[in-house]
Design a protein around this motif. Structure first.
Motif, PDB file in Angstrom:
ATOM      1  N   LEU A   1      -3.257  13.650  14.291  1.00 23.63           N
ATOM      2  CA  LEU A   1      -4.690  13.907  14.294  1.00 23.63           C
ATOM      3  C   LEU A   1      -5.174  14.281  12.894  1.00 23.63           C
ATOM      4  O   LEU A   1      -6.272  13.895  12.483  1.00 23.63           O
ATOM      5  CB  LEU A   1      -5.021  15.017  15.292  1.00 23.63           C
TER       6      LEU A   1
ATOM      7  N   GLU B   1      -8.111  12.405  10.887  1.00 22.59           N
ATOM      8  CA  GLU B   1      -9.263  13.188  10.436  1.00 22.59           C
ATOM      9  C   GLU B   1      -9.478  13.018   8.938  1.00 22.59           C
ATOM     10  O   GLU B   1     -10.616  12.830   8.478  1.00 22.59           O
ATOM     11  CB  GLU B   1      -9.046  14.661  10.778  1.00 22.59           C
TER      12      GLU B   1
ATOM     13  N   THR C   1     -10.945   9.501   8.282  1.00 24.55           N
ATOM     14  CA  THR C   1     -12.327   9.389   8.756  1.00 24.55           C
ATOM     15  C   THR C   1     -13.288  10.084   7.796  1.00 24.55           C
ATOM     16  O   THR C   1     -14.323   9.531   7.410  1.00 24.55           O
ATOM     17  CB  THR C   1     -12.439   9.998  10.163  1.00 24.55           C
TER      18      THR C   1
ATOM     19  N   THR D   1     -17.193  13.576  11.390  1.00 26.98           N
ATOM     20  CA  THR D   1     -15.744  13.578  11.578  1.00 26.98           C
ATOM     21  C   THR D   1     -15.347  14.553  12.671  1.00 26.98           C
ATOM     22  O   THR D   1     -14.515  14.231  13.539  1.00 26.98           O
ATOM     23  CB  THR D   1     -15.038  13.946  10.265  1.00 26.98           C
ATOM     24  N   ARG D   2     -15.913  15.719  12.656  1.00 26.00           N
ATOM     25  CA  ARG D   2     -15.585  16.738  13.665  1.00 26.00           C
ATOM     26  C   ARG D   2     -15.889  16.238  15.073  1.00 26.00           C
ATOM     27  O   ARG D   2     -15.089  16.421  15.998  1.00 26.00           O
ATOM     28  CB  ARG D   2     -16.364  18.015  13.371  1.00 26.00           C
TER      29      ARG D   2
ATOM     30  N   MET E   1     -13.407  13.497  16.049  1.00 25.09           N
ATOM     31  CA  MET E   1     -12.095  14.062  16.299  1.00 25.09           C
ATOM     32  C   MET E   1     -12.065  14.840  17.612  1.00 25.09           C
ATOM     33  O   MET E   1     -11.010  14.953  18.244  1.00 25.09           O
ATOM     34  CB  MET E   1     -11.661  14.954  15.137  1.00 25.09           C
ATOM     35  N   HIS E   2     -13.197  15.373  18.036  1.00 25.34           N
ATOM     36  CA  HIS E   2     -13.275  15.961  19.382  1.00 25.34           C
ATOM     37  C   HIS E   2     -12.916  14.892  20.411  1.00 25.34           C
ATOM     38  O   HIS E   2     -12.098  15.129  21.313  1.00 25.34           O
ATOM     39  CB  HIS E   2     -14.674  16.505  19.641  1.00 25.34           C
TER      40      HIS E   2
ATOM     41  N   ALA F   1     -11.212  12.112  19.890  1.00 25.73           N
ATOM     42  CA  ALA F   1      -9.816  11.709  19.714  1.00 25.73           C
ATOM     43  C   ALA F   1      -8.858  12.745  20.273  1.00 25.73           C
ATOM     44  O   ALA F   1      -7.841  12.409  20.883  1.00 25.73           O
ATOM     45  CB  ALA F   1      -9.529  11.480  18.232  1.00 25.73           C
ATOM     46  N   ARG F   2      -9.159  14.000  20.075  1.00 25.49           N
ATOM     47  CA  ARG F   2      -8.263  15.077  20.519  1.00 25.49           C
ATOM     48  C   ARG F   2      -8.249  15.205  22.032  1.00 25.49           C
ATOM     49  O   ARG F   2      -7.190  15.402  22.638  1.00 25.49           O
ATOM     50  CB  ARG F   2      -8.709  16.390  19.875  1.00 25.49           C
TER      51      ARG F   2
ATOM     52  N   GLY G   1     -14.756   8.560  20.394  1.00 21.27           N
ATOM     53  CA  GLY G   1     -13.921   9.101  19.342  1.00 21.27           C
ATOM     54  C   GLY G   1     -13.965   8.271  18.080  1.00 21.27           C
ATOM     55  O   GLY G   1     -15.011   7.759  17.664  1.00 21.27           O
ATOM     56  N   ILE G   2     -12.806   8.063  17.473  1.00 25.29           N
ATOM     57  CA  ILE G   2     -12.728   7.452  16.149  1.00 25.29           C
ATOM     58  C   ILE G   2     -13.038   5.963  16.164  1.00 25.29           C
ATOM     59  O   ILE G   2     -13.249   5.378  15.095  1.00 25.29           O
ATOM     60  CB  ILE G   2     -11.348   7.712  15.531  1.00 25.29           C
TER      61      ILE G   2
END
Length: 360
Positions: free
Chosen positions: A11, A15, A18, A36-37, A40-41, A43-44, A51-52
């Motif tokens: 991750l 991050e 990105t 990005t944040r 990444m939320h 993606a996580r 996501g990404i």
């Protein structure tokens, strides 16, 4: 069954890539950090549709001019615990995080803080902003509308957007309770994800151009409202998000918003959104609130499941995925992997380094 053949990536590496791409495109630091944040939320927590895989789209709208690379966000109006934030056509994630911070500040003073967001854009996963409040000890609620892609119950044309609703609640000694739902049966980005993977959609979530259900992602012309045979409930919930997001902000209704996918990527979409923060201590002492949430979740998770089932609280699946991905990394779908390679070459940014495969 794993339909991906791409290597796993940490991750942290995703991050880094990105964020570096957004900076290379010319977005300012706050925009790059917030976008990005939010991605990444997704993606996580396994919200891969938000996501990404959105990075190439965000590059396109930043370069096209739809989204302001260096916006000047300003509070346009205040009235007690209520405010309006003019986002200056910022990336939606920057606007939403800024608005939730303002709502939290207001809730700290008044017990409640409500902020309508004007002149914003696509903000990705609504849960990111509600969770931001919950992690600070507040109940967070987020609404947004979007361009029309969802038919009404028994309708045969696009009317509402996917119009998400998210609520996050802090839980003492545990991860927050987290709801993040589209008011359509699925978000449209889920359809795009299934297209890229070549998978059939679940039944009763999408419709062809006559409003007839289809499981073919490529034949999808509109989404169904949440609720299948009881879709009037999902359509009404979409209306709730519409009123909070567009009517209270004075921004465009779903059927007036330019399509996310273009072809115009220059004109701002003039979208609205709405965030709300509640301070639990304004209603009941914190110990009572914490005990209530803990007992509620203890009883919920201990409820007897039907055979072969698993009882979960909202957010339990997401937190489980987050733990897995923090430990083992994430795989890109093939289309996103290809897009990342193209962006890396175009902007001279180093691709995420893959996690070494275990020895056989």
């Amino acid at each position: 069954m794993d339909h991906n053949i791409e290597p796993r990536l940490t991750l942290a590496e995703v991050e880094r890539f990105t964020f570096d791409i957004l900076l290379a495109v010319g977005a300012d630091q706050p925009t790059s950090k917030a976008a990005t944040r939010a991605m990444m939320h997704g993606a996580r927590f396994g919200v891969d549709s938000h996501g990404i895989r959105l990075l190439p789209h965000y590059v396109q709208v930043l370069n096209g001019g739809r989204v302001n690379k260096a916006p000047d966000l300003k509070v346009a109006k205040r009235f007690g615990a209520v405010a309006s934030l003019d986002a200056d056509h910022a990336h939606g994630a920057l606007a939403a995080y800024e608005a939730m911070d303002l709502a939290i500040d207001l809730a700290g003073q008044f017990g409640i803080g409500a902020v309508a967001i004007r002149n914003t854009s696509h903000f990705g996963p609504a849960g990111a902003y509600s969770l931001h409040a919950a992690e600070k000890g507040f109940v967070g609620i987020t609404f947004c509308n979007s361009d029309s892609f969802v038919r009404l119950h028994d309708g045969a044309e696009r009317f509402h957007g996917t119009n998400p609703i998210s609520v996050a609640v802090p839980v003492s000694g545990d991860a927050p309770w987290l709801l993040d739902m589209a008011t359509s049966a699925v978000p449209f980005n889920r359809v795009l994800l299934y297209r890229s993977l070549g998978l059939p959609l679940p039944p009763a979530v999408a419709s062809d151009d006559n409003g007839v259900d289809t499981t073919d992602a490529n034949a999808t012309e509109m989404l169904a409202p949440l609720g299948a045979a009881f879709g009037f409930k999902g359509a009404a919930l979409a209306g709730v998000a519409e009123i909070f997001s567009a009517v209270l902000s004075g921004m465009r209704l779903s059927f007036d918003i330019a399509p996310m996918g273009g072809p115009d990527f220059a004109a701002p979409r003039e979208m609205g959104a709405f965030v709300l923060a509640l301070k639990p201590e304004a209603f009941v002492d914190r110990a009572t609130f914490d005990a209530g949430m803990q007992r509620y979740l203890e009883q919920l998770r201990g409820s007897r499941p039907r055979e072969g089932g698993e009882v979960m609280a909202p957010g339990d699946r997401e937190w489980r995925v987050a733990r897995e991905r923090e430990a083992a990394g994430v795989q890109l779908d093939p289309a996103t992997s290809h897009a990342f390679s193209a962006l890396a070459e175009e902007y001279g940014v180093r691709l995420p380094s893959p996690i070494d495969a275990p020895a056989s």
